[in-house]
Design a protein around this motif. Structure first.
Motif, PDB file in Angstrom:
ATOM      1  N   GLU A  69     -19.339 -19.302 -21.540  1.00  0.00           N
ATOM      2  CA  GLU A  69     -18.279 -20.115 -22.138  1.00  0.00           C
ATOM      3  C   GLU A  69     -17.522 -20.935 -21.094  1.00  0.00           C
ATOM      4  OE1 GLU A  69     -15.767 -17.552 -24.401  1.00  0.00           O
ATOM      5  OE2 GLU A  69     -17.325 -17.037 -25.859  1.00  0.00           O
ATOM      6  N   GLY A  70     -18.030 -20.935 -19.860  1.00  0.00           N
ATOM      7  CA  GLY A  70     -17.378 -21.704 -18.811  1.00  0.00           C
ATOM      8  C   GLY A  70     -16.137 -21.034 -18.258  1.00  0.00           C
TER       9      GLY A  70
ATOM     10  N   LEU B 124     -19.692  -8.585 -20.248  1.00  0.00           N
ATOM     11  CA  LEU B 124     -18.480  -9.387 -20.400  1.00  0.00           C
ATOM     12  C   LEU B 124     -18.521 -10.581 -19.455  1.00  0.00           C
ATOM     13  CD1 LEU B 124     -15.672  -9.406 -21.810  1.00  0.00           C
ATOM     14  CD2 LEU B 124     -14.813  -8.177 -19.820  1.00  0.00           C
ATOM     15  N   HIS B 125     -18.946 -10.337 -18.226  1.00  0.00           N
ATOM     16  CA  HIS B 125     -19.090 -11.425 -17.248  1.00  0.00           C
ATOM     17  C   HIS B 125     -20.069 -12.487 -17.754  1.00  0.00           C
ATOM     18  CE1 HIS B 125     -20.144 -13.553 -13.581  1.00  0.00           C
ATOM     19  NE2 HIS B 125     -21.384 -13.110 -13.667  1.00  0.00           N
ATOM     20  N   ARG B 126     -21.193 -12.057 -18.301  1.00  0.00           N
ATOM     21  CA  ARG B 126     -22.189 -13.021 -18.792  1.00  0.00           C
ATOM     22  C   ARG B 126     -21.633 -13.843 -19.950  1.00  0.00           C
ATOM     23  NH1 ARG B 126     -25.742  -8.632 -17.349  1.00  0.00           N
ATOM     24  NH2 ARG B 126     -25.499  -7.648 -19.395  1.00  0.00           N
ATOM     25  N   GLU B 127     -20.910 -13.192 -20.845  1.00  0.00           N
ATOM     26  CA  GLU B 127     -20.354 -13.908 -21.993  1.00  0.00           C
ATOM     27  C   GLU B 127     -19.289 -14.907 -21.551  1.00  0.00           C
ATOM     28  OE1 GLU B 127     -21.211 -13.749 -25.362  1.00  0.00           O
ATOM     29  OE2 GLU B 127     -22.944 -12.776 -24.437  1.00  0.00           O
ATOM     30  N   LEU B 128     -18.431 -14.503 -20.636  1.00  0.00           N
ATOM     31  CA  LEU B 128     -17.403 -15.419 -20.138  1.00  0.00           C
ATOM     32  C   LEU B 128     -18.040 -16.605 -19.412  1.00  0.00           C
ATOM     33  CD1 LEU B 128     -14.772 -12.839 -18.836  1.00  0.00           C
ATOM     34  CD2 LEU B 128     -14.458 -14.434 -20.738  1.00  0.00           C
ATOM     35  N   THR B 129     -19.049 -16.323 -18.593  1.00  0.00           N
ATOM     36  CA  THR B 129     -19.717 -17.392 -17.854  1.00  0.00           C
ATOM     37  C   THR B 129     -20.354 -18.397 -18.806  1.00  0.00           C
ATOM     38  OG1 THR B 129     -20.168 -15.904 -15.996  1.00  0.00           O
ATOM     39  CG2 THR B 129     -21.501 -17.904 -16.145  1.00  0.00           C
TER      40      THR B 129
ATOM     41  N   LEU C 157      -9.558 -17.856 -16.613  1.00  0.00           N
ATOM     42  CA  LEU C 157      -9.799 -16.881 -15.555  1.00  0.00           C
ATOM     43  C   LEU C 157      -9.298 -15.520 -16.003  1.00  0.00           C
ATOM     44  CD1 LEU C 157      -8.417 -19.032 -12.584  1.00  0.00           C
ATOM     45  CD2 LEU C 157     -10.748 -18.988 -13.472  1.00  0.00           C
ATOM     46  N   VAL C 158     -10.156 -14.515 -15.885  1.00  0.00           N
ATOM     47  CA  VAL C 158      -9.789 -13.145 -16.251  1.00  0.00           C
ATOM     48  C   VAL C 158      -9.969 -12.261 -15.015  1.00  0.00           C
ATOM     49  CG1 VAL C 158     -10.263 -11.180 -17.745  1.00  0.00           C
ATOM     50  CG2 VAL C 158     -10.501 -13.513 -18.638  1.00  0.00           C
TER      51      VAL C 158
END
Length: 595
Positions: A403-404, A396-401, A374-375
């Protein structure tokens, strides 16, 4: 995790790699057969981080990109006034190799054209150390590694540089060059024949952006005064007869070279470098110009928009174990959060999120350990979010999502462009969400019970079943609607409240502002702290959602003390122990403004 900037550069590279216009420079035989397919882009920040794509490690000759760095060296050697006597600072409007000399004095128009650059070389001191050795040291310090001269290229330049020889002798005839021009020319040709790669040039440009300090090594390569003058001349003269169109479209001090390199500088923020050997009619890289225009436009780098220092926007980066929420948890839940709390990070940002500030944040997130789930970006102190910042945060949101992982925001001001992202109005609310998420993912259901029977309250754990049954028989049951004030500040002790389900939060007014202290949920108690405040309620207690309580009233407690003093004493010892634990926790945690 892939950085959004790396993704952007990769997409830009793919868009422009097929651009086939232009031809390689034919004026130097050793460069005439350069490979048009080669292409690289690199961006270096003022703290030394380099983003790159393509053939960024491929070496080529620096050519005219050497001119700003030689000019800065001359300025530091003999000072602005002495250099100005020999070289003007006016745009020539001519091509790089034109004879742009003042009619009466022979003074070159500026240091970026060949005549001015040759003069610059003549002004660099060579008393204790050979001049070219000093030049190479200077270039190497700006690049952050030892650069080398390409001897065969130097020989090719020296053999075919007839126009430059003519310029040098013409400068000598005006006493602009005051010594034999031949050694000056040799060092000029050598300076142009130094080999660099795109990574080097990005750091050299970033050295100019960083006030003369090499970002990666921390070496002060040139003075701030020399940088100021150099960037000024690059702005008006660095792109020769295309300078006006360049500054209008790109808006950055820049310098191109016929070797296919191009640098641009955003002072205080970054250095940009591009390599592609096919040149336009002005002698600048076709792909380099196209990439620069796109990057400046997409990232808002034009000096009119981005003329602010590229200080990191990051104030703090910490995990949630350092700022526990005001929710009281069971001992098992607290232990789990202590173990897994590092998986939720908060990054506090401040100021304006333009390119440089957002880049520092994106890099910080990209470099978090892969087990961070969680960021939370705390935007409460952010004044402006530029278009490029929005795009980078969304990417950044898309990349984090993918990666779960999850990105969330804290924002007092609501930035509409980011409304699609999970958002909280306070840091405490965000931390509560993070704790709840971690408990759901890694804990067990009993760590976050929705309903708790009186016999299972941690506060009553020291008591036996008979005592608990006696206490419960004296309790009154009540249900309260969302948002109702259960207890007000200053009320006399009203008993001990047991939360069977639902939540309450406690708050008070400090210096005229409401301050939130804690959130209590099923299995927790309130009201008993009033006995430590002269018998008065010290905080306001407000329901959050539907609230189900059992209350051991002050009257019931009085009756218990009279009828069964042993049970009453055991009850008070259990409650006191639980209350002390809570007070100790509250002392450790700073109160957080209610928002």
């Amino acid at each position: 995790m892939r950085s959004p900037i790396d993704i952007y550069l990769a997409d830009l590279y793919d868009d422009l790699v097929g651009l086939s216009a232009g031809t390689t420079y034919q004026g130097i035989p050793a460069m005439a057969d350069a490979d048009n397919s080669k292409f690289a882009i690199a961006m270096a920040t003022v703290d030394g981080h380099v983003y790159q794509i393509g053939d960024a490690e491929l070496e080529f000759s620096i050519q005219s990109i050497s001119k700003p760095f030689s000019y800065a060296l001359a300025l530091d050697d003999i000072g602005l006034d002495a250099v100005d006597e020999k070289i003007d600072v006016e745009p020539s409007g001519d091509a790089f190799n034109e004879i742009s000399l003042a009619r009466n004095t022979g003074r070159p128009a500026n240091a970026m054209i060949n005549a001015g650059a040759i003069t610059t070389i003549s002004l660099i001191r060579d008393r204790d150390t050979p001049r070219f050795e000093r030049i190479l040291d200077h270039f190497s310090a700006a690049a952050g590694r030892r650069l080398k001269l390409n001897e065969s290229l130097y020989a090719s330049e020296a053999l075919t540089g007839h126009r430059n020889r003519a310029l040098a002798y013409l400068l000598r005839s005006f006493d602009i060059i005051e010594t034999d021009p031949t050694p000056v020319l040799e060092d000029y040709f050598r300076a142009c024949s130094v080999m660099v790669n795109t990574h080097d040039l990005a750091l050299m440009a970033a050295t100019l952006a960083n006030g003369g300090t090499q970002p990666a090594t921390g070496v002060q390569v040139m003075s701030k005064d020399a940088v100021q003058r150099t960037l000024s001349v690059m702005t008006t003269c660095g792109m020769y007869d295309d300078a006006g169109a360049w500054i209008a479209a790109v808006g950055l001090p820049a310098k191109s070279g016929v070797g296919g390199g191009l640098i641009a500088v955003l002072p205080g923020q970054l250095g940009l470098a591009i390599y592609s050997p096919a040149l336009d009619e002005h002698g600048s890289s076709v792909r380099g110009v196209a990439a620069s225009e796109r990057i400046s436009s997409d990232m808002g780098l034009h000096f009119v928009r981005a003329a602010r220092l590229g200080r990191s926007a990051i104030r703090e980066n910490y995990d949630i174990t350092q700022v526990p929420s005001h929710i009281r948890h069971t001992e098992a839940a607290e232990n789990l959060l202590e173990e897994f709390g590092e998986r939720a990070h908060i990054i506090e940002l401040a100021g304006d999120l333009l390119f440089a500030g957002t880049e520092s944040m994106v890099r910080e997130v990209s470099e978090l350990d892969e087990w961070v789930e969680l960021v939370i970006l705390d935007l409460r102190r952010v004044d402006e979010v530029d278009t490029i910042a929005v795009e980078m945060i969304l990417q950044l949101h898309r990349e984090l999502t993918a990666e779960g992982r999850t990105l969330a925001l804290v924002q007092e001001r609501h930035f509409e462009a980011l409304e699609s992202l999970r958002s909280f109005s306070s840091r405490n609310n965000a931390v509560e969400w993070a704790q709840s998420t971690l408990l759901q993912r890694h804990g067990t259901p009993e760590m976050m019970p929705e309903k708790v029977a009186v016999r299972d309250f941690a506060a009553l754990a020291p008591l036996d079943e008979a005592d608990i049954a006696l206490l419960e028989s004296l309790m009154e049951e009540t249900r309260i609607e969302d948002g109702r004030i259960v207890r007000r500040t200053g009320q006399e002790f009203g008993g001990v409240y047991f939360i069977l389900s639902g939540k309450v939060f406690t708050s008070s007014v400090q210096e005229g502002k409401p301050v939130r202290h804690s959130t209590l949920s099923a299995g927790m108690t309130f009201g008993e702290i009033a006995l430590g405040s002269d018998g008065e309620q010290s905080t306001r207690v407000t329901s959050m959602g539907q609230l189900h309580l059992k209350v051991l009233s002050a009257e019931a407690i009085t009756a218990l003390e009279a009828e069964n003093p042993g049970a009453a004493l055991r009850f008070w010892k259990a409650i006191a122990r639980d209350a002390y634990t809570r007070v100790e926790s509250a002392i450790k945690d700073a109160s957080y403004p209610l928002q």
